[in-house]
Design an enzyme around this catalytic site. Structure first.
Site, short mmCIF file in Angstrom:
data_model
loop_
_atom_site.label_atom_id
_atom_site.label_comp_id
_atom_site.label_asym_id
_atom_site.label_seq_id
_atom_site.Cartn_x
_atom_site.Cartn_y
_atom_site.Cartn_z
CD GLU A 171 15.87 -21.21 28.62
OE1 GLU A 171 16.07 -20.90 27.39
OE2 GLU A 171 16.16 -20.49 29.53
CG HIS B 227 6.39 -19.62 28.04
ND1 HIS B 227 6.79 -20.33 29.37
CD2 HIS B 227 5.12 -19.78 27.93
CE1 HIS B 227 5.49 -20.86 29.55
NE2 HIS B 227 4.79 -20.57 28.84
CB VAL C 25 12.20 -25.39 24.30
CG1 VAL C 25 13.57 -25.32 25.01
CG2 VAL C 25 12.23 -24.48 23.41
#
Ligand code: PAF
Length: 281
Positions: A36, A38, A177
């Site tokens: 997530e 990336h 993230v």
């Protein structure tokens, strides 16, 4: 944005494909095994650019001799599906020979900024990173390039290189993230077994404890480092490599926190080395 995602390997294929792409062009450099984090970079590039290129290359020169190059996780099929869903226009999958042809002997080095933290623990790492990112910049010639804040020193070093070498590229650093329990997303999290995965939240817990102390008015940098150290020490599976409370721009250790500050750490959970950071101020 083109209709279907173009996948290329050689420089000739890349240059031909680039002619088809509208500007501005955003580049997301990766080593694959996408998560997530990336995909958030691809999304951000998608919002800001007419075209999005993603490179996937496990760069051997940024791994030390005893590091995890040979077992670094790879799944190109899955990565390509994720990138198609994320509406990337171009994926470049260079081989080692494309990036480092026989006889290769030219390196890009950022000096002072690479001395502390990751640079001190991983000699040669940043030379590999800046050399490959410089080659990616030269080959793709993007208008903007996207990196994650999780690798805070890498982002600072790439920004420095981009300025120093006058690349006409805007370096954009996007927020880390995290998993619901706070663990920063990383391809290396896949090395963790269930028990280690649970223990790995100690990085987030240590950073949160120091941030809480800062929010309560603590400005002594050594106290913040001690809080992080002591939190990591409560986790039996964790082995601390370093904690840092440093000036955000210079990455030099602080005595007193005043301006923008980087709290960062590297911790081994079993054999897996994880890094994480928070920005204060
Ligand atoms: O952050 C990474 O994945 C790598 O260091 C990068 C920037 C793709 C260079 O190999």
């Amino acid at each position: 944005m083109s209709d279907s995602m173009i996948i290329v390997t050689t420089l000739q294929e890349l240059w031909q494909a680039l002619r088809l792409l509208d500007r501005p062009l955003g580049l997301v450099p990766t080593m694959g095994y996408l998560h997530e984090g990336h995909l958030s970079l691809v999304q951000r590039a998608r919002q800001e650019c007419a075209s999005v290129a993603v490179s996937i290359f496990v760069n051997p020169t940024q791994f030390g001799p005893n590091e995890d190059l040979s077992r670094y996780p790879r799944n190109i099929e899955r990565d390509l599906k994720l990138l198609e869903t994320a509406c990337a226009d171009l994926v470049w999958l260079p081989t080692n020979e494309v990036m480092y042809p026989t006889g290769f002997q030219t390196w890009v080095t950022v000096e002072t900024l690479t001395a502390p933290l990751e640079g001190a623990m991983r000699p040669g790492h940043f030379r590999g990173v800046t050399t490959v990112v410089s080659k990616l910049f030269n080959a793709v010639r993007p208008d903007k390039a996207y990196f994650g804040q999780k690798d805070a020193q890498q982002a600072a070093v790439i920004r420095q290189m981009t300025n120093d070498l006058s690349y006409p590229i805007e370096v954009i650093v996007c927020p880390t993230v995290r998993e619901p329990d706070g663990l920063a997303m990383s391809s290396r999290n896949s090395y963790l077994n269930a028990e280690e995965r649970r223990a790995a939240t100690v990085l987030f817990r240590a950073l949160s404890a120091a941030q809480q102390a800062y929010q309560n008015g603590e400005r002594n940098a050594e106290t913040l480092r001690r809080i992080m150290r002591e939190t990591v020490q409560t986790e039996p599976l964790a082995r601390l490599q370093y904690v840092s409370c440093a000036d955000y721009d210079t990455l030099q250790e602080l005595e007193t926190v005043s301006g923008k500050t980087l709290l960062s750490m590297a911790v081994f959970i079993g054999n897996t080395r994880l890094i994480d950071n928070f920005v204060l101020g």
